[in-house]
Design an enzyme around this catalytic site. Structure first.
Site, PDB file in Angstrom:
ATOM      1  N   ARG A 129      13.110   4.456  12.336  1.00 34.08           N
ATOM      2  CA  ARG A 129      11.861   5.219  12.321  1.00 34.08           C
ATOM      3  C   ARG A 129      11.034   4.895  13.580  1.00 34.08           C
ATOM      4  NH1 ARG A 129       9.140   4.889   6.571  1.00 34.08           N
ATOM      5  NH2 ARG A 129       8.011   6.669   7.474  1.00 34.08           N
ATOM      6  N   ASN A 172       7.956  -5.827  -0.859  1.00 43.26           N
ATOM      7  CA  ASN A 172       7.867  -4.668   0.035  1.00 43.26           C
ATOM      8  C   ASN A 172       6.394  -4.536   0.388  1.00 43.26           C
ATOM      9  OD1 ASN A 172       7.778  -2.270   1.399  1.00 43.26           O
ATOM     10  ND2 ASN A 172       9.034  -1.125  -0.059  1.00 43.26           N
ATOM     11  N   HIS A 185      12.678  -2.784   2.148  1.00 44.34           N
ATOM     12  CA  HIS A 185      12.083  -1.499   2.540  1.00 44.34           C
ATOM     13  C   HIS A 185      12.982  -0.384   2.035  1.00 44.34           C
ATOM     14  CE1 HIS A 185       9.176  -3.502   5.029  1.00 44.34           C
ATOM     15  NE2 HIS A 185      10.160  -4.251   5.496  1.00 44.34           N
ATOM     16  N   ARG A 236       5.041  10.861  -2.692  1.00 44.35           N
ATOM     17  CA  ARG A 236       4.785  10.552  -1.284  1.00 44.35           C
ATOM     18  C   ARG A 236       6.035  10.793  -0.433  1.00 44.35           C
ATOM     19  NH1 ARG A 236       4.582   4.432   1.203  1.00 44.35           N
ATOM     20  NH2 ARG A 236       4.031   5.052   3.323  1.00 44.35           N
ATOM     21  N   ALA A 281       3.157  -0.891   4.843  1.00 44.76           N
ATOM     22  CA  ALA A 281       2.619  -0.895   6.212  1.00 44.76           C
ATOM     23  C   ALA A 281       2.107  -2.270   6.643  1.00 44.76           C
ATOM     24  CB  ALA A 281       1.519   0.147   6.341  1.00 44.76           C
ATOM     25  N   PRO A 313       0.780  -1.227   0.000  1.00 40.00           N
ATOM     26  CA  PRO A 313       0.000   0.000   0.000  1.00 40.00           C
ATOM     27  C   PRO A 313       0.818   1.287   0.000  1.00 40.00           C
ATOM     28  CG  PRO A 313      -0.149  -1.119   2.124  1.00 40.00           C
ATOM     29  CD  PRO A 313       0.484  -2.074   1.161  1.00 40.00           C
ATOM     30  N   ASN A 314       0.306   2.216  -0.781  1.00 34.92           N
ATOM     31  CA  ASN A 314       0.841   3.578  -0.916  1.00 34.92           C
ATOM     32  C   ASN A 314       2.146   3.665  -1.713  1.00 34.92           C
ATOM     33  OD1 ASN A 314      -1.254   4.857   0.674  1.00 34.92           O
ATOM     34  ND2 ASN A 314      -0.357   3.770   2.408  1.00 34.92           N
ATOM     35  N   TYR A 340      11.156   8.727   0.907  1.00 33.99           N
ATOM     36  CA  TYR A 340      11.116   7.692  -0.133  1.00 33.99           C
ATOM     37  C   TYR A 340      11.738   8.109  -1.468  1.00 33.99           C
ATOM     38  CZ  TYR A 340       7.881   5.593   3.205  1.00 33.99           C
ATOM     39  OH  TYR A 340       7.331   5.065   4.339  1.00 33.99           O
ATOM     40  N   GLU A 342      12.664  -9.558   1.657  1.00 28.35           N
ATOM     41  CA  GLU A 342      11.885  -8.405   2.139  1.00 28.35           C
ATOM     42  C   GLU A 342      12.700  -7.135   1.882  1.00 28.35           C
ATOM     43  OE1 GLU A 342      11.041  -8.728   6.315  1.00 28.35           O
ATOM     44  OE2 GLU A 342      10.234  -6.703   6.456  1.00 28.35           O
TER      45      GLU A 342
HETATM   46  C1  DQA Z   1       8.205   0.925   3.772  1.00 28.14           C
HETATM   47  C2  DQA Z   1       8.308   1.146   5.287  1.00 28.14           C
HETATM   48  C3  DQA Z   1       6.972   0.942   5.962  1.00 28.14           C
HETATM   49  O1  DQA Z   1       7.096   1.165   7.353  1.00 28.14           O
HETATM   50  C4  DQA Z   1       5.949   1.936   5.431  1.00 28.14           C
HETATM   51  O2  DQA Z   1       4.693   1.697   5.998  1.00 28.14           O
HETATM   52  C5  DQA Z   1       5.895   1.942   3.943  1.00 28.14           C
HETATM   53  C6  DQA Z   1       7.110   1.780   3.165  1.00 28.14           C
HETATM   54  C7  DQA Z   1       9.505   1.257   3.051  1.00 28.14           C
HETATM   55  O3  DQA Z   1       9.657   0.837   1.906  1.00 28.14           O
HETATM   56  O4  DQA Z   1      10.363   1.957   3.598  1.00 28.14           O
HETATM   57  O5  DQA Z   1       4.827   2.189   3.375  1.00 28.14           O
HETATM   58  O6  DQA Z   1       7.920  -0.441   3.543  1.00 28.14           O
END
Ligand code: DQA
Length: 138
Positions: A104, A71, A97, A17, A74, A9-10, A22, A95
């Site tokens: 964070r 990835n 990120h 964003r 959240a 998501p997002n 990011y 995985e």
């Molecule tokens: C994320 C880190 C997560 O905590 C966050 O909710 C994201 C992006 C990252 O790629 O840094 O949406 O996965």
């Protein structure tokens, strides 16, 4: 060699964003350069904001992919179901990120995925995807 990338998501909003966290590149732009870097590797990409769609895609591509880069955004921190999906498939999952989740908020420090994945790359920006491809290819 077929590697599938799944973004949660997002992450469809990358580029606009929170660019200070990011970066300012869209994933679509980055994905084009990634494909050019690995011309002999079949790379596919899927993004969804919906938890069940991510699980369905993980199950689906595990049948054809040699490796998966996930990835879960959240959902990393909330989804027992996604962790179970990673456990349920045999294909290795890395995985990734973009941000350093350990630098964070505390609620980002726990992942339901890390223990089920072959490894985790966090905090190296979009380059993390490239490093994950290199690992899976090796
Ligand atoms: C994320 C880190 C997560 O905590 C966050 O909710 C994201 C992006 C990252 O790629 O840094 O949406 O996965």
């Amino acid at each position: 060699m077929h590697i599938g990338i799944i973004n949660g998501p997002n992450l469809n909003l990358l580029g606009t964003r929170e660019p200070e966290v990011y970066g300012s590149q869209t994933f679509e732009e980055y994905f084009e350069t990634l494909k050019q870097k690995f011309p002999t590797t079949e790379l596919s990409y899927f993004q969804s904001n919906v938890e069940g769609e991510l699980i369905n895609k993980l199950q689906e591509i595990s049948k054809t992919c040699d490796g998966i880069i996930l990835n879960a955004a959240a959902y990393t921190h909330t989804s027992v179901a996604l962790g179970d999906a990673v456990s349920a498939i045999k294909t290795p999952v890395v995985e990734v990120h973009i941000s350093n989740i350990y630098a964070r908020e505390e609620y980002r420090h726990h992942s339901f995925l890390t223990g089920k994945c072959v490894g985790v790359i966090s905090g190296l920006g979009l380059q993390g995807y490239e490093l994950a491809v290199e690992y899976l290819k090796a």
